[in-house]
Design a protein around this motif. Structure first.
Motif, PDB file in Angstrom:
ATOM      1  N   LEU A 106     -31.659 -62.761  22.071  1.00 36.30           N
ATOM      2  CA  LEU A 106     -31.659 -63.789  21.035  1.00 36.30           C
ATOM      3  C   LEU A 106     -32.997 -63.737  20.322  1.00 36.30           C
ATOM      4  O   LEU A 106     -34.010 -63.354  20.923  1.00 36.30           O
ATOM      5  N   ARG A 107     -33.007 -64.157  19.062  1.00 39.21           N
ATOM      6  CA  ARG A 107     -34.269 -64.316  18.351  1.00 39.21           C
ATOM      7  C   ARG A 107     -34.376 -65.750  17.863  1.00 39.21           C
ATOM      8  O   ARG A 107     -33.540 -66.221  17.086  1.00 39.21           O
ATOM      9  N   LEU A 108     -35.413 -66.415  18.326  1.00 40.57           N
ATOM     10  CA  LEU A 108     -35.693 -67.774  17.883  1.00 40.57           C
ATOM     11  C   LEU A 108     -36.636 -67.744  16.685  1.00 40.57           C
ATOM     12  O   LEU A 108     -37.529 -66.890  16.618  1.00 40.57           O
ATOM     13  N   SER A 109     -36.426 -68.673  15.783  1.00 38.27           N
ATOM     14  CA  SER A 109     -37.285 -68.799  14.608  1.00 38.27           C
ATOM     15  C   SER A 109     -37.908 -70.185  14.565  1.00 38.27           C
ATOM     16  O   SER A 109     -37.270 -71.164  14.971  1.00 38.27           O
ATOM     17  N   CYS A 110     -39.109 -70.250  14.066  1.00 40.71           N
ATOM     18  CA  CYS A 110     -39.802 -71.527  13.869  1.00 40.71           C
ATOM     19  C   CYS A 110     -40.352 -71.542  12.451  1.00 40.71           C
ATOM     20  O   CYS A 110     -41.175 -70.700  12.097  1.00 40.71           O
ATOM     21  N   ALA A 111     -39.861 -72.482  11.657  1.00 44.96           N
ATOM     22  CA  ALA A 111     -40.316 -72.618  10.277  1.00 44.96           C
ATOM     23  C   ALA A 111     -41.321 -73.753  10.188  1.00 44.96           C
ATOM     24  O   ALA A 111     -41.014 -74.891  10.580  1.00 44.96           O
ATOM     25  N   ALA A 112     -42.509 -73.453   9.666  1.00 44.97           N
ATOM     26  CA  ALA A 112     -43.552 -74.464   9.501  1.00 44.97           C
ATOM     27  C   ALA A 112     -43.537 -74.984   8.065  1.00 44.97           C
ATOM     28  O   ALA A 112     -43.260 -74.227   7.124  1.00 44.97           O
ATOM     29  N   SER A 113     -43.849 -76.270   7.913  1.00 50.73           N
ATOM     30  CA  SER A 113     -43.794 -76.891   6.582  1.00 50.73           C
ATOM     31  C   SER A 113     -45.032 -76.599   5.744  1.00 50.73           C
ATOM     32  O   SER A 113     -45.035 -76.865   4.540  1.00 50.73           O
ATOM     33  N   ILE A 114     -46.091 -76.066   6.385  1.00 49.56           N
ATOM     34  CA  ILE A 114     -47.283 -75.671   5.655  1.00 49.56           C
ATOM     35  C   ILE A 114     -47.698 -74.275   6.098  1.00 49.56           C
ATOM     36  O   ILE A 114     -47.149 -73.745   7.072  1.00 49.56           O
ATOM     37  N   SER A 115     -48.660 -73.706   5.427  1.00 55.17           N
ATOM     38  CA  SER A 115     -49.096 -72.362   5.771  1.00 55.17           C
ATOM     39  C   SER A 115     -49.588 -72.298   7.209  1.00 55.17           C
ATOM     40  O   SER A 115     -50.363 -73.140   7.656  1.00 55.17           O
ATOM     41  N   ILE A 116     -49.131 -71.289   7.944  1.00 52.40           N
ATOM     42  CA  ILE A 116     -49.551 -71.166   9.333  1.00 52.40           C
ATOM     43  C   ILE A 116     -51.001 -70.690   9.449  1.00 52.40           C
ATOM     44  O   ILE A 116     -51.544 -70.645  10.553  1.00 52.40           O
ATOM     45  N   ASN A 132     -53.222 -72.510   8.627  1.00 49.75           N
ATOM     46  CA  ASN A 132     -53.897 -73.748   8.990  1.00 49.75           C
ATOM     47  C   ASN A 132     -54.096 -73.892  10.498  1.00 49.75           C
ATOM     48  O   ASN A 132     -54.809 -74.793  10.939  1.00 49.75           O
ATOM     49  N   PHE A 133     -53.448 -73.028  11.292  1.00 48.96           N
ATOM     50  CA  PHE A 133     -53.451 -73.189  12.741  1.00 48.96           C
ATOM     51  C   PHE A 133     -54.125 -72.007  13.426  1.00 48.96           C
ATOM     52  O   PHE A 133     -53.877 -70.856  13.082  1.00 48.96           O
ATOM     53  N   ASN A 134     -54.961 -72.295  14.418  1.00 45.67           N
ATOM     54  CA  ASN A 134     -55.591 -71.221  15.179  1.00 45.67           C
ATOM     55  C   ASN A 134     -54.580 -70.471  16.036  1.00 45.67           C
ATOM     56  O   ASN A 134     -54.667 -69.271  16.211  1.00 45.67           O
ATOM     57  N   THR A 135     -53.637 -71.210  16.600  1.00 46.75           N
ATOM     58  CA  THR A 135     -52.600 -70.585  17.416  1.00 46.75           C
ATOM     59  C   THR A 135     -51.273 -71.267  17.157  1.00 46.75           C
ATOM     60  O   THR A 135     -51.223 -72.435  16.748  1.00 46.75           O
ATOM     61  N   MET A 136     -50.217 -70.525  17.428  1.00 45.05           N
ATOM     62  CA  MET A 136     -48.883 -71.097  17.481  1.00 45.05           C
ATOM     63  C   MET A 136     -48.238 -70.593  18.754  1.00 45.05           C
ATOM     64  O   MET A 136     -48.549 -69.492  19.223  1.00 45.05           O
ATOM     65  N   ALA A 137     -47.368 -71.416  19.322  1.00 50.02           N
ATOM     66  CA  ALA A 137     -46.854 -71.081  20.641  1.00 50.02           C
ATOM     67  C   ALA A 137     -45.389 -71.471  20.792  1.00 50.02           C
ATOM     68  O   ALA A 137     -44.869 -72.296  20.026  1.00 50.02           O
ATOM     69  N   ASN A 186     -44.170 -66.306   4.844  1.00 46.42           N
ATOM     70  CA  ASN A 186     -43.062 -67.267   4.830  1.00 46.42           C
ATOM     71  C   ASN A 186     -43.239 -68.398   5.835  1.00 46.42           C
ATOM     72  O   ASN A 186     -42.300 -69.169   6.057  1.00 46.42           O
ATOM     73  N   ASN A 187     -44.420 -68.499   6.425  1.00 46.87           N
ATOM     74  CA  ASN A 187     -44.737 -69.583   7.363  1.00 46.87           C
ATOM     75  C   ASN A 187     -43.760 -69.634   8.534  1.00 46.87           C
ATOM     76  O   ASN A 187     -43.293 -70.708   8.922  1.00 46.87           O
ATOM     77  N   MET A 188     -43.472 -68.474   9.082  1.00 48.14           N
ATOM     78  CA  MET A 188     -42.501 -68.366  10.171  1.00 48.14           C
ATOM     79  C   MET A 188     -43.137 -67.762  11.421  1.00 48.14           C
ATOM     80  O   MET A 188     -44.005 -66.894  11.328  1.00 48.14           O
ATOM     81  N   VAL A 189     -42.679 -68.214  12.563  1.00 48.85           N
ATOM     82  CA  VAL A 189     -43.027 -67.613  13.852  1.00 48.85           C
ATOM     83  C   VAL A 189     -41.716 -67.325  14.571  1.00 48.85           C
ATOM     84  O   VAL A 189     -40.776 -68.122  14.490  1.00 48.85           O
ATOM     85  N   TYR A 190     -41.679 -66.202  15.270  1.00 52.54           N
ATOM     86  CA  TYR A 190     -40.455 -65.770  15.928  1.00 52.54           C
ATOM     87  C   TYR A 190     -40.691 -65.523  17.412  1.00 52.54           C
ATOM     88  O   TYR A 190     -41.800 -65.227  17.848  1.00 52.54           O
ATOM     89  N   LEU A 191     -39.617 -65.627  18.169  1.00 47.60           N
ATOM     90  CA  LEU A 191     -39.639 -65.235  19.576  1.00 47.60           C
ATOM     91  C   LEU A 191     -38.411 -64.364  19.821  1.00 47.60           C
ATOM     92  O   LEU A 191     -37.286 -64.865  19.835  1.00 47.60           O
ATOM     93  N   GLN A 192     -38.655 -63.071  19.941  1.00 48.07           N
ATOM     94  CA  GLN A 192     -37.582 -62.138  20.264  1.00 48.07           C
ATOM     95  C   GLN A 192     -37.445 -62.099  21.773  1.00 48.07           C
ATOM     96  O   GLN A 192     -38.414 -61.800  22.480  1.00 48.07           O
TER      97      GLN A 192
END
Length: 119
Positions: free
Chosen positions: A18-28, A30-35, A75-81
């Protein structure tokens, strides 16, 4: 206001992907890390994978070699494959980040997406 919205969860057989997607409402940027975190029924929420602003990654031992975290800055996206899924991977998966504000560190969580792996 920062919003994180996950998608991509579902039911899959053991060994599947599965591939999970995370859409952020602002530019990523702005964040030191995403998890990505996950929480199974009756268990505490646990860290699964982290990606830094520089692109470095870290994983929980239980998912190393099977999961891959990545991002699409434009596109301000983070994924988890997630590959070679196991029944123990069944959980609600959450996207997470934080940033410093005038009133201190503020945490942001998505609403979660359910992943169910059948044996």
């Amino acid at each position: 206001q920062v919003q994180l919205v996950e998608s991509g969860g579902g039911l899959v057989q053991a060994g599947g992907s599965l591939r999970l997607s995370c859409a952020a409402s602002i530019s990523i940027f702005n964040f030191n890390t995403m998890a990505w975190y996950r929480q199974a029924p009756g268990k505490s929420r646990e860290l699964v994978a982290v990606i830094s602003s520089g692109g470095s990654t870290n994983y929980a031992d239980s998912v190393k070699g099977r999961f891959t975290v990545s991002r699409d800055v434009a596109n301000n996206m983070v994924y988890l494959q997630m590959d070679n899924l196991e029944p123990d991977d069944t959980a609600v998966y959450y996207c997470y980040t934080n940033r410093a504000t005038n009133s201190g560190l503020r945490n942001y969580w998505g609403q979660g997406t359910q992943v169910t792996v059948s044996s």
